[in-house]
Design an enzyme around this catalytic site. Structure first.
Site, PDB file in Angstrom:
ATOM      1  NE  ARG A   7      -1.643  -1.642   3.781  1.00 44.25           N
ATOM      2  CZ  ARG A   7      -1.965  -1.746   4.851  1.00 44.25           C
ATOM      3  NH1 ARG A   7      -3.499  -1.546   5.290  1.00 44.25           N
ATOM      4  NH2 ARG A   7      -1.306  -2.244   5.743  1.00 44.25           N
ATOM      5  CG  ASP A   9       1.361   6.950   3.193  1.00 45.05           C
ATOM      6  OD1 ASP A   9       0.737   6.111   3.580  1.00 45.05           O
ATOM      7  OD2 ASP A   9       2.329   7.464   3.634  1.00 45.05           O
ATOM      8  CE1 TYR A  67       7.239   2.062  -0.852  1.00 41.30           C
ATOM      9  CE2 TYR A  67       8.171   0.200   0.126  1.00 41.30           C
ATOM     10  CZ  TYR A  67       7.238   0.960  -0.306  1.00 41.30           C
ATOM     11  OH  TYR A  67       5.849   0.297   0.124  1.00 41.30           O
ATOM     12  NE  ARG A 154       6.064  10.722   3.416  1.00 38.33           N
ATOM     13  CZ  ARG A 154       4.662  11.177   3.756  1.00 38.33           C
ATOM     14  NH1 ARG A 154       3.777  10.273   3.704  1.00 38.33           N
ATOM     15  NH2 ARG A 154       4.567  12.399   4.012  1.00 38.33           N
TER      16      ARG A 154
END
Length: 228
Positions: A7, A9, A67, A154
């Site tokens: 998932r 954001d 990522y 992040r």
């Protein structure tokens, strides 16, 4: 119903997302790709399709996820990639960021890097690699792990940019990690520059592989690592 490998954001991108679904319809893989792309919105593209055994699950069969967080480091804000990279106007020392990033590699309790609303059962995750790559004015944080917590990448980016800007020493990264307290880690970095670029599965499934995204970094060298 679609099941996704991961998932993301709002405002976070995915260029290596994997999904699966069950269907009674019999079509060629080419027809699935072309038909899906004709009906999807312009910011979503299907790149490949493959019939999978019932034992495959896009989420639970995954061994690792990867990522990339893309930072545009310049005094002037970018005009063309405004919502595809994170702009940082402060000059960043990549050498300091690389040194600080070493603290995150391995198996640790990453409670200091998880969002309050994170639903993961355990904060203990294993980072297989965390590299910083440079491509002109772009700085890319490339990270692969067995799993990630909500906002984890992040929050890595926020800590590393703070250190790269000279606002905190290199040792601060380890202190934040060992504190296991989210508020010690500073501000969560913007979502724009974050991309899910790869999901790893057991070789038995033989899923197709494409270049690592995002597309505007397709010429960037890969970070080779042994799969675990």
């Amino acid at each position: 119903m679609l099941s996704c490998a991961g998932r993301t954001d709002a405002l976070v991108h995915a260029c290596g997302q994997v999904v699966h679904f069950d269907t009674p319809v019999n079509r060629s893989m080419h027809a699935w790709i072309m038909g899906a792309n004709m009906n999807l919105p312009g910011d979503i593209s299907v790149t490949w399709a493959k019939e999978m055994p019932k034992t495959f699950d896009a989420r639970f069969s995954a061994m690792a996820r990867r990522y990339r967080y893309v930072i545009y480091n310049d005094q002037i804000r970018p005009a063309h990639l405004a919502e595809e990279v994170t702009w940082n106007h402060r000059p960043l020392d990549v050498a300091l960021m690389r040194e600080a990033a070493k603290a995150f590699v391995g198996t640790h309790d990453f409670s200091a890097f998880r969002a309050r609303q994170c639903q993961a059962k355990s904060p203990i995750k294993t980072i297989h690699h965390l590299e910083l790559l440079e491509y002109g004015r772009l700085i890319v944080i490339d990270v692969r792990a067995n799993a990630f917590l909500h906002h984890m990448v992040r929050n890595f980016a926020g800590v590393l940019m703070t250190i790269g800007a000279g606002e905190r020493p290199v040792e601060w990264a380890r202190k934040v990690l060992e504190s296991r307290v989210r508020r010690t880690g500073g501000v969560t970095a913007h979502p724009y520059g974050l991309y899910l670029v790869q999901v790893d599965y057991p070789e038995q499934f033989q899923l197709p592989e494409r270049y690592l995204g995002p597309h505007f970094l397709s010429g960037l060298p890969d970070v080779r690592n042994q799969r675990t």
